[in-house]
Design a protein around this motif. Structure first.
Motif, PDB file in Angstrom:
ATOM      1  N   LEU A  80       0.838  -1.206   0.000  1.00 54.10           N
ATOM      2  CA  LEU A  80       0.000   0.000   0.000  1.00 54.10           C
ATOM      3  C   LEU A  80       0.873   1.256   0.000  1.00 54.10           C
ATOM      4  O   LEU A  80       0.540   2.253  -0.649  1.00 54.10           O
ATOM      5  N   GLU A  81       1.980   1.190   0.713  1.00 49.04           N
ATOM      6  CA  GLU A  81       2.905   2.320   0.748  1.00 49.04           C
ATOM      7  C   GLU A  81       3.545   2.515  -0.632  1.00 49.04           C
ATOM      8  O   GLU A  81       3.640   3.650  -1.127  1.00 49.04           O
ATOM      9  N   ALA A  82       3.938   1.426  -1.280  1.00 46.51           N
ATOM     10  CA  ALA A  82       4.534   1.511  -2.611  1.00 46.51           C
ATOM     11  C   ALA A  82       3.541   2.065  -3.637  1.00 46.51           C
ATOM     12  O   ALA A  82       3.933   2.744  -4.585  1.00 46.51           O
ATOM     13  N   THR A  83       2.264   1.791  -3.419  1.00 49.06           N
ATOM     14  CA  THR A  83       1.212   2.303  -4.301  1.00 49.06           C
ATOM     15  C   THR A  83       0.980   3.792  -4.068  1.00 49.06           C
ATOM     16  O   THR A  83       0.423   4.471  -4.917  1.00 49.06           O
ATOM     17  N   GLY A  84       1.395   4.285  -2.922  1.00 46.71           N
ATOM     18  CA  GLY A  84       1.229   5.697  -2.607  1.00 46.71           C
ATOM     19  C   GLY A  84      -0.017   6.016  -1.805  1.00 46.71           C
ATOM     20  O   GLY A  84      -0.361   7.187  -1.626  1.00 46.71           O
ATOM     21  N   TYR A  85      -0.680   4.991  -1.275  1.00 52.52           N
ATOM     22  CA  TYR A  85      -1.918   5.210  -0.518  1.00 52.52           C
ATOM     23  C   TYR A  85      -1.691   5.446   0.971  1.00 52.52           C
ATOM     24  O   TYR A  85      -2.523   6.059   1.631  1.00 52.52           O
ATOM     25  N   VAL A  86      -0.588   4.917   1.517  1.00 45.80           N
ATOM     26  CA  VAL A  86      -0.303   5.087   2.941  1.00 45.80           C
ATOM     27  C   VAL A  86       1.173   5.425   3.135  1.00 45.80           C
ATOM     28  O   VAL A  86       2.002   5.213   2.243  1.00 45.80           O
ATOM     29  N   ALA A  87       1.458   5.942   4.316  1.00 42.22           N
ATOM     30  CA  ALA A  87       2.838   6.184   4.729  1.00 42.22           C
ATOM     31  C   ALA A  87       3.029   5.524   6.083  1.00 42.22           C
ATOM     32  O   ALA A  87       2.107   5.499   6.908  1.00 42.22           O
ATOM     33  N   ARG A  88       4.219   4.976   6.290  1.00 49.20           N
ATOM     34  CA  ARG A  88       4.553   4.360   7.569  1.00 49.20           C
ATOM     35  C   ARG A  88       5.615   5.209   8.253  1.00 49.20           C
ATOM     36  O   ARG A  88       6.492   5.755   7.594  1.00 49.20           O
ATOM     37  N   ALA A  89       5.512   5.300   9.562  1.00 45.11           N
ATOM     38  CA  ALA A  89       6.516   6.040  10.336  1.00 45.11           C
ATOM     39  C   ALA A  89       6.566   5.472  11.744  1.00 45.11           C
ATOM     40  O   ALA A  89       5.558   4.976  12.263  1.00 45.11           O
ATOM     41  N   MET A  98       5.025   1.036  14.900  1.00 50.26           N
ATOM     42  CA  MET A  98       4.961   1.497  13.514  1.00 50.26           C
ATOM     43  C   MET A  98       3.561   2.044  13.270  1.00 50.26           C
ATOM     44  O   MET A  98       2.576   1.330  13.410  1.00 50.26           O
ATOM     45  N   MET A  99       3.498   3.312  12.923  1.00 47.71           N
ATOM     46  CA  MET A  99       2.221   3.972  12.649  1.00 47.71           C
ATOM     47  C   MET A  99       1.982   4.006  11.139  1.00 47.71           C
ATOM     48  O   MET A  99       2.915   4.137  10.346  1.00 47.71           O
ATOM     49  N   VAL A 100       0.710   3.900  10.766  1.00 49.16           N
ATOM     50  CA  VAL A 100       0.322   3.949   9.354  1.00 49.16           C
ATOM     51  C   VAL A 100      -0.681   5.087   9.202  1.00 49.16           C
ATOM     52  O   VAL A 100      -1.622   5.202   9.992  1.00 49.16           O
ATOM     53  N   SER A 101      -0.469   5.908   8.196  1.00 49.51           N
ATOM     54  CA  SER A 101      -1.387   7.014   7.934  1.00 49.51           C
ATOM     55  C   SER A 101      -1.687   7.070   6.443  1.00 49.51           C
ATOM     56  O   SER A 101      -0.912   6.582   5.610  1.00 49.51           O
ATOM     57  N   LEU A 102      -2.817   7.653   6.129  1.00 52.43           N
ATOM     58  CA  LEU A 102      -3.204   7.834   4.734  1.00 52.43           C
ATOM     59  C   LEU A 102      -2.403   8.971   4.117  1.00 52.43           C
ATOM     60  O   LEU A 102      -2.166   9.991   4.770  1.00 52.43           O
ATOM     61  N   THR A 103      -2.010   8.798   2.880  1.00 55.17           N
ATOM     62  CA  THR A 103      -1.443   9.902   2.107  1.00 55.17           C
ATOM     63  C   THR A 103      -2.622  10.693   1.539  1.00 55.17           C
ATOM     64  O   THR A 103      -3.776  10.224   1.598  1.00 55.17           O
ATOM     65  N   PRO A 104      -2.374  11.841   0.950  1.00 57.66           N
ATOM     66  CA  PRO A 104      -3.478  12.549   0.295  1.00 57.66           C
ATOM     67  C   PRO A 104      -4.171  11.689  -0.770  1.00 57.66           C
ATOM     68  O   PRO A 104      -5.398  11.718  -0.899  1.00 57.66           O
ATOM     69  N   GLU A 105      -3.385  10.871  -1.504  1.00 59.07           N
ATOM     70  CA  GLU A 105      -3.968   9.983  -2.514  1.00 59.07           C
ATOM     71  C   GLU A 105      -4.853   8.923  -1.877  1.00 59.07           C
ATOM     72  O   GLU A 105      -5.928   8.601  -2.378  1.00 59.07           O
ATOM     73  N   GLY A 106      -4.388   8.367  -0.762  1.00 55.12           N
ATOM     74  CA  GLY A 106      -5.172   7.367  -0.049  1.00 55.12           C
ATOM     75  C   GLY A 106      -6.447   7.947   0.528  1.00 55.12           C
ATOM     76  O   GLY A 106      -7.500   7.314   0.493  1.00 55.12           O
ATOM     77  N   ALA A 107      -6.357   9.163   1.059  1.00 55.40           N
ATOM     78  CA  ALA A 107      -7.547   9.817   1.604  1.00 55.40           C
ATOM     79  C   ALA A 107      -8.542  10.130   0.487  1.00 55.40           C
ATOM     80  O   ALA A 107      -9.749   9.941   0.648  1.00 55.40           O
ATOM     81  N   ALA A 108      -8.041  10.576  -0.657  1.00 55.20           N
ATOM     82  CA  ALA A 108      -8.915  10.920  -1.789  1.00 55.20           C
ATOM     83  C   ALA A 108      -9.607   9.690  -2.361  1.00 55.20           C
ATOM     84  O   ALA A 108     -10.716   9.791  -2.896  1.00 55.20           O
ATOM     85  N   LEU A 109      -8.976   8.539  -2.236  1.00 52.64           N
ATOM     86  CA  LEU A 109      -9.552   7.301  -2.763  1.00 52.64           C
ATOM     87  C   LEU A 109     -10.871   6.954  -2.066  1.00 52.64           C
ATOM     88  O   LEU A 109     -11.719   6.261  -2.635  1.00 52.64           O
ATOM     89  N   ARG A 110     -11.075   7.467  -0.872  1.00 55.38           N
ATOM     90  CA  ARG A 110     -12.305   7.189  -0.128  1.00 55.38           C
ATOM     91  C   ARG A 110     -13.543   7.607  -0.920  1.00 55.38           C
ATOM     92  O   ARG A 110     -14.562   6.913  -0.892  1.00 55.38           O
TER      93      ARG A 110
END
Length: 151
Positions: A80-89, A98-110
């Motif tokens: 999912l991170e490689a697709t650009g939908y989430v970021a891990r930190a 390890m936290m996972v958050s939506l990227t702007p692209e992932g949020a827009a996909l909703r």
């Protein structure tokens, strides 16, 4: 002479496990062509649903919410991170988390994903009420598994 499915407690057709397994495969098959244009697998879709609902989540929280073990979840989230939908930190308070958050692209996909439930209704030919009844019944089975300590 074998017993009929109606009288044989071991008949395949009598088994709840078989019915649930076949139903799960059928539903994943219904979702597959809906999710493919979004570049999502069904397990990835479940992770996205959790993030859309709850916002940033730890990997542990995601695993619990979607009933996946961490060994399965980690490569799935990396894709999912490689697709650009989430970021891990790493967690700000605890680097072991390890936290996972939506990227702007992932949020827009909703917005696109909001049409998925209607497509599922159309593809299955079942009514929304029928699908809701199935979901409620299966949720009770899951809860029974939790109560029994197997989930």
């Amino acid at each position: 002479m074998s017993a009929t499915p109606a009288t044989d407690p071991l008949a395949l057709e009598s088994q709840v496990c078989f019915a649930l397994s076949a139903a799960a495969r059928a539903m994943v098959a219904v979702y597959r062509p809906i999710l493919e244009p979004l570049n999502l697998t069904h397990p990835q879709y479940l992770v996205m649903l959790a993030l859309w609902q709850h916002g940033d989540l730890s990997m542990t929280s995601i695993a619990s919410l979607v009933h996946l073990d961490p060994g399965t979840l980690t490569p799935l989230v990396k894709r999912l991170e490689a697709t650009g939908y989430v970021a891990r930190a790493r967690g700000a308070d605890d680097a072991r988390v390890m936290m996972v958050s939506l990227t702007p692209e992932g949020a827009a996909l909703r917005v696109v994903a909001e049409g998925i439930p209607e497509q599922v209704v159309r593809r299955t030919g079942l009514t929304l009420d029928e699908l809701t009844d199935v979901r409620r019944s299966v949720a009770r089975v899951v809860e029974a598994g939790r109560d029994a300590g197997v989930l």
